[in-house]
Design a protein around this motif. Structure first.
Motif: not given
Length: 232
Positions: A125, A129, A131, A134-135, A138, A206, A213-214, A216-217
């Motif tokens: 992570l 970074q 998107p 990250r997908e 996940a 985190h 990360a947000t 949402d992440d």
């Protein structure tokens, strides 16, 4: 105990001392920090291995440290790893373990597992970074959680450092580490408990600034496993 292909090497090492001490003195051995120091090295055959000295965690760790009642957690780790592998969950194969007498009924243990080529979830992570990355991460984590839930495997130590994003897998896949305390229990609550444990670990990492990360992440990584979503 040793798997057939590691038996001779481990037997020869034990003639000279403990497995963990041997690993710590190998040229090029790499220290991997966790509850203790796990040494990444190779057997004389060239087989990459991780050698870990069993340690307690939790509130009493400073007292109990590395002393266990027989048979220790080592055979439980072997049984758990075999059961997870049979269920299609990636985890390092146990190549062998040694139990050493301490005092009275207490003993110490070292465990040797295969060394998987991958990056732990926190490091992944931090390093990846974008998107799309990250997908991909996940998705791999959700599939791992899905596999654990399908196997009924409750992992009390399911923290972000115990999830390994594998380098040799396509599509992306994750493996689970440190399965010596995994319990196999019936019921739908396993998925939620594993996800909640991982969520706590991710939020802690985190907050410590280990990765950016947000919310949402983090939520995407700790949402219900894909299998649970499909059956809802």
């Amino acid at each position: 105990m040793a798997r057939d292909d590691a038996h001779d090497a481990l037997r020869d090492i034990l003639v000279r001392g403990t497995l963990h001490a041997w690993a710590s003195h190998q040229p090029g051995a790499r220290a991997m920090r966790g509850r203790g120091t796990t040494w990444a090295t190779a057997l004389p055959s060239g087989q990459p291995v991780a050698v870990r000295h069993s340690l307690h965690g939790g509130m009493l760790a400073a007292v109990t440290r590395d002393l266990f009642l027989t048979p220790t957690r080592a055979p439980h780790e072997l049984a758990g790893a075999l059961r997870l592998a049979a269920a299609g969950v990636r985890t390092p194969a146990v190549l062998g373990f040694a139990v050493y007498a301490a005092t009275g009924p207490l003993c110490r243990a070292d465990v040797v597992t295969e060394l998987l080529d991958g990056t732990d979830l926190v490091s992944a992570l931090r390093e990846r970074q974008a998107p799309t990355d990250r997908e991909e991460i996940a998705g791999a984590v959700r599939r791992l959680l899905d596999g654990l839930a399908a196997a009924g495997a409750l992992h009390p130590d399911l923290n972000a450092r115990n999830i390994l994003l594998l380098h040799d897998a396509s599509p992306s896949a994750a493996a689970v580490l440190d399965v010596d305390r995994v319990r196999f229990v019936p019921g739908a609550g396993v998925a939620a408990q594993n996800a909640a444990r991982l969520q706590r670990s991710l939020r802690k990492a985190h907050a410590a600034g280990d990765f950016a990360a947000t919310d949402d992440d983090v939520a995407a990584l700790t949402s219900a496993p894909a299998g649970a979503a499909r059956s809802a």
